[in-house]
Design an enzyme around this catalytic site. Structure first.
Site, short mmCIF file in Angstrom:
data_model
loop_
_atom_site.label_atom_id
_atom_site.label_comp_id
_atom_site.label_asym_id
_atom_site.label_seq_id
_atom_site.Cartn_x
_atom_site.Cartn_y
_atom_site.Cartn_z
N SER A 1 0.83 -1.21 0.00
CA SER A 1 0.00 0.00 0.00
C SER A 1 0.87 1.26 0.00
CB SER A 1 -0.91 0.03 1.22
OG SER A 1 -1.75 -1.10 1.25
N1 SAH Z 1 -0.86 -4.96 3.91
C1 SAH Z 1 -0.08 -5.24 2.74
C2 SAH Z 1 -0.74 -4.82 1.44
C3 SAH Z 1 -1.95 -5.57 1.20
S1 SAH Z 1 -2.41 -5.82 -0.48
C4 SAH Z 1 1.31 -4.65 2.82
O1 SAH Z 1 1.60 -3.93 3.79
O2 SAH Z 1 2.12 -4.95 1.95
C5 SAH Z 1 -3.77 -6.90 -0.11
C6 SAH Z 1 -3.40 -8.30 0.24
O3 SAH Z 1 -4.59 -8.98 0.62
C7 SAH Z 1 -2.80 -9.10 -0.91
O4 SAH Z 1 -1.56 -9.62 -0.54
C8 SAH Z 1 -3.84 -10.18 -1.17
O5 SAH Z 1 -3.25 -11.41 -1.59
C9 SAH Z 1 -4.49 -10.32 0.18
N2 SAH Z 1 -5.84 -10.89 0.18
C10 SAH Z 1 -6.82 -10.74 -0.74
N3 SAH Z 1 -7.92 -11.41 -0.40
C11 SAH Z 1 -7.65 -12.01 0.80
C12 SAH Z 1 -8.39 -12.85 1.69
N4 SAH Z 1 -9.65 -13.23 1.44
N5 SAH Z 1 -7.79 -13.26 2.83
C13 SAH Z 1 -6.50 -12.89 3.12
N6 SAH Z 1 -5.75 -12.10 2.31
C14 SAH Z 1 -6.32 -11.67 1.17
#
Ligand code: SAH
Length: 215
Positions: A64
């Site tokens: 992010s």
């Molecule tokens: N917090 C992260 C950025 C998140 S991007 C950082 O600091 O880098 C969103 C993430 O959510 C992605 O890695 C994606 O694979 C994950 N994601 C999407 N759907 C999800 C679900 N149902 N359960 C867990 N993770 C999920």
């Protein structure tokens, strides 16, 4: 795993820019100033790590934008010792910011490869959140209840399981909307089945995927 004066200088400038954009929590700014964001990004793109921009981390996912990390962290109002659940570990950067804020961090990632990368990488830079491979829609019932829950992917609705796994008095921060746009939403659990809700403007996250789209 080098964090030199150049990195520290760039990080300080990033923190100043976040302050200028309206982030007021000194604790959050200090946490951002402490986590070496360049180490979460492919070496070749190191110079981009301290711009206020999201960045690809592989598997079609992104780390992010720093402003978004700061904004969500501020809304979460972390108090030292809080038990925090993060949904969407991704690179693990946000989890490290939460650790710097003094939280005990549990974080769930659905993507096996990202989960494994974070599991190997984070201890190398001395951050030890509790990492889980699974579906964030379900939360983490075994370790519930949580003081705070942070969702870092765009959700079509607020999952009931996450509301249930919050302590009374706890806070859930979640971007809610469609694939393009989500409204940053803060839910405070005011009673066993009561919540107050406040909204904080539009953001754009990668989607929180449900089981049917797992591949
Ligand atoms: N917090 C992260 C950025 C998140 S991007 C950082 O600091 O880098 C969103 C993430 O959510 C992605 O890695 C994606 O694979 C994950 N994601 C999407 N759907 C999800 C679900 N149902 N359960 C867990 N993770 C999920």
């Amino acid at each position: 795993m080098i964090d030199n004066y150049k990195h520290k200088g760039l990080r300080k400038r990033l923190v100043d820019s976040l302050r200028a954009k309206g982030i007021v929590s000194e604790a959050v700014l200090k946490a951002i100033n402490s986590v070496p964001r360049h180490l979460f990004i492919d070496n070749a793109f190191e110079s981009l790590a301290y711009r206020d921009k999201p960045f690809p981390i592989g598997c079609s996912q992104t780390i992010s934008q720093p402003y978004t990390v700061a904004f969500q962290s501020e809304l979460l109002d972390v108090v030292k010792g809080d038990k925090v659940l993060e949904i969407g570990t991704g690179s693990g950067y946000q989890a490290c910011v939460l650790l710097e804020l003094g939280a005990k961090v549990f974080t769930i990632e659905r993507h096996k490869q990202l989960f494994n990368t974070a599991r190997i990488f984070l201890p190398k830079i001395k951050y030890k959140p509790k990492l889980f491979h699974g579906d964030g829609y379900l939360g983490l019932p075994t370790f519930a209840p949580f003081d705070k829950i942070l969702v870092t992917a765009g959700a079509p609705f607020i999952p009931e399981a996450l509301k249930e796994q919050l302590k009374v008095g706890g806070i859930l921060v979640i971007p809610v909307g469609n694939a393009e746009n989500q409204v940053m939403t803060k839910l405070i659990k005011t009673g066993e089945t009561e919540y107050s809700k406040k909204e904080y403007g539009d953001f754009s996250f990668v989607p929180l995927l449900d089981e049917r789209s797992w591949g």
